[in-house]
Design a protein around this motif. Structure first.
Motif, PDB file in Angstrom:
ATOM      1  N   ARG A 376       9.607  -5.604   3.131  1.00  0.00           N
ATOM      2  CA  ARG A 376       9.927  -4.670   2.052  1.00  0.00           C
ATOM      3  C   ARG A 376       9.213  -5.055   0.757  1.00  0.00           C
ATOM      4  O   ARG A 376       8.806  -4.193  -0.020  1.00  0.00           O
ATOM      5  CB  ARG A 376      11.444  -4.617   1.843  1.00  0.00           C
ATOM      6  CG  ARG A 376      12.207  -4.065   3.040  1.00  0.00           C
ATOM      7  CD  ARG A 376      13.667  -3.794   2.694  1.00  0.00           C
ATOM      8  NE  ARG A 376      14.410  -5.030   2.481  1.00  0.00           N
ATOM      9  CZ  ARG A 376      15.106  -5.657   3.416  1.00  0.00           C
ATOM     10  NH1 ARG A 376      15.121  -5.177   4.655  1.00  0.00           N
ATOM     11  NH2 ARG A 376      15.784  -6.753   3.141  1.00  0.00           N
ATOM     12  N   PHE A 379       5.654  -3.612  -0.371  1.00  0.00           N
ATOM     13  CA  PHE A 379       5.527  -2.326  -1.057  1.00  0.00           C
ATOM     14  C   PHE A 379       5.595  -2.525  -2.578  1.00  0.00           C
ATOM     15  O   PHE A 379       4.878  -1.855  -3.325  1.00  0.00           O
ATOM     16  CB  PHE A 379       6.630  -1.375  -0.583  1.00  0.00           C
ATOM     17  CG  PHE A 379       6.505  -0.994   0.862  1.00  0.00           C
ATOM     18  CD1 PHE A 379       5.633   0.009   1.257  1.00  0.00           C
ATOM     19  CD2 PHE A 379       7.249  -1.650   1.827  1.00  0.00           C
ATOM     20  CE1 PHE A 379       5.512   0.358   2.597  1.00  0.00           C
ATOM     21  CE2 PHE A 379       7.135  -1.313   3.171  1.00  0.00           C
ATOM     22  CZ  PHE A 379       6.270  -0.305   3.553  1.00  0.00           C
ATOM     23  N   TYR A 383       2.574  -1.675  -5.228  1.00  0.00           N
ATOM     24  CA  TYR A 383       2.874  -0.804  -6.365  1.00  0.00           C
ATOM     25  C   TYR A 383       2.466  -1.462  -7.676  1.00  0.00           C
ATOM     26  O   TYR A 383       1.814  -0.832  -8.525  1.00  0.00           O
ATOM     27  CB  TYR A 383       4.365  -0.463  -6.378  1.00  0.00           C
ATOM     28  CG  TYR A 383       4.807   0.269  -7.626  1.00  0.00           C
ATOM     29  CD1 TYR A 383       4.426   1.594  -7.853  1.00  0.00           C
ATOM     30  CD2 TYR A 383       5.588  -0.377  -8.592  1.00  0.00           C
ATOM     31  CE1 TYR A 383       4.824   2.253  -9.002  1.00  0.00           C
ATOM     32  CE2 TYR A 383       5.987   0.289  -9.746  1.00  0.00           C
ATOM     33  CZ  TYR A 383       5.600   1.599  -9.947  1.00  0.00           C
ATOM     34  OH  TYR A 383       5.982   2.255 -11.095  1.00  0.00           O
TER      35      TYR A 383
END
Length: 409
Positions: A376, A379, A383
């Motif tokens: 997770r 990501f 970003y």
């Protein structure tokens, strides 16, 4: 590797830098599985090791490129406070650490001296060194100003020769210009008309022109102690980020020629630490070195816990002394699943069928059922890199390493 009074391997406190890299996560898991305590020092706000269950604790430190003295001060403090036995740099922060080894005391630091690292990292200096040692190399020229650039590109166009252009200090092939039809963009293709000199070309930021060698790409990763190999892996990759970008698929290879080349090179130079090489095996089977990465590379992903990489890193003198070399034996293939999925949009030779077979045959280097949070976290990493890239008008790849890279400073 040190042992306790019963002769069993001692539990060591290991500090890793470069926790943003997938290889840092891989190594943390290998060290944890071997019973060691893993700590991470990283300047990025979000990174893979920050949330991994394999890591005892992650510490945010100043960026080594922008605040070098503060970065080294914090590493020295962590080494003392945590009772660190071994410090393992994994990315380009190694150059800043190597230049300050006298400040980091009380532990073993797995890296070579600054002069050797600089010579290996510089894409022209490495070639000169390899040629001096008797290796066959592609023709390589250092371009330090626009006049040299124009002379080189004009000559290449006039002679109809294929050349590759790249910064002397670079990583992940982020600015490589390949031969072919020039698109007018950095990182594009060059050859059909004059290629404009890159912005900022000067003696402090030179580029390299290198003869294009057609053939198969071979990458390697090795752990070396005083010129003797302690661990070694060779791998190929059919999938990359872009035409000349970083590999996202890692397939183990048995390549005796690359092994012998590296063994000869590290013995001649007396290198110690982690090192990777990129080669091209030409159609006539001549093996050409392309560049060197005197740090960890993605070959780490090919090692299973039983393959002995941890022993090679923590006790390389024992393996080297007995002539033992840790190599990947499981035959596992590894990939970065997210960018590999993107490769499926433009699968290249073999099309979707080949890509699908490759994807199904490999393990994602980040996803683990027992350690889900790094999957997770990636990501968030992407970003924040995207935001930084837009803010500074650089590529996302450059944004991922902007605060740790070393360009000859």
């Amino acid at each position: 590797m040190t042992t306790d009074p019963t002769g069993n391997p001692a539990v060591l406190n290991v500090l890793i830098t470069g926790g943003r890299a997938p290889v840092a996560l891989e190594l943390s898991r290998l060290l944890r599985d071997a019973g060691h305590r893993v700590y991470v020092a990283e300047s990025a706000r979000h990174h893979l090791c920050r949330v991994s269950s394999a890591v005892e604790r992650s510490y945010r430190v100043p960026p080594p490129r922008h605040s070098t003295a503060a970065y080294i001060d914090e590493l020295a403090r962590l080494v003392e406070e945590l009772g660190i036995d071994v410090l393992i740099p994994l990315c380009e922060e190694i150059f800043y650490i190597s230049a300050s080894l006298d400040r980091i005391i009380g532990c073993r630091v797995l890296c070579a001296g600054p002069e050797m690292l600089a010579r290996l990292h510089h894409k022209a200096d490495f070639m000169i060194w390899a040629r001096e040692l008797g290796f066959t190399i592609p023709v390589t020229r250092l371009l330090s100003n626009p006049e040299e650039w124009n002379n080189q590109t004009d000559e290449a166009a006039r002679m109809g020769e294929a050349w590759v252009y790249k910064p002397a200090y670079s990583r992940f092939a982020s600015k490589v210009i390949l031969p072919g039809k020039f698109t007018g963009e950095q990182g594009g293709l060059a050859g059909s008309r004059r290629l404009a000199a890159p912005p900022g070309l000067c003696p402090a930021a030179p580029w390299v022109a290198q003869q294009f060698i057609k053939g198969a790409a071979i990458c390697t990763y090795s752990v070396v102690h005083q010129g003797e190999l302690a661990a070694h892996a060779a791998y190929g990759s059919g999938y990359r980020t872009g035409k000349a970008g970083a590999s996202v698929y890692f397939e183990p290879l048995e390549h005796p020629g690359a092994f012998e080349w590296i063994q000869r090179f590290v013995r001649a130079t007396g290198f110690s630490g982690q090192i990777g090489f990129d080669f091209i095996q030409a159609e006539d089977n001549v093996l050409y070195p392309i560049e060197c990465n005197p740090r960890a590379t993605s070959g780490i992903h090919l090692f299973a816990p039983e393959d002995g990489l941890v022993q090679a890193l923590l006790g390389p003198e024992l393996l080297a002394q007995h002539g033992s070399i840790s190599i990947p034996r499981s035959g596992k293939k590894a990939m970065l699943a997210l960018p590999m999925l993107a490769c499926g949009l433009r699968p290249g030779p073999g099309g979707l069928n080949r890509w699908n077979r490759a994807f199904r045959a490999a393990e994602d280097v980040i996803f683990r059922k027992e350690d889900m949070r790094p999957f997770r976290e990636q990501f968030r990493v992407v970003y924040h890199a995207y935001r930084l890239a837009r803010q500074n008008k650089i590529s996302v790849t450059e944004a991922l390493t902007e605060d740790i890279e070393w360009n000859g400073e």
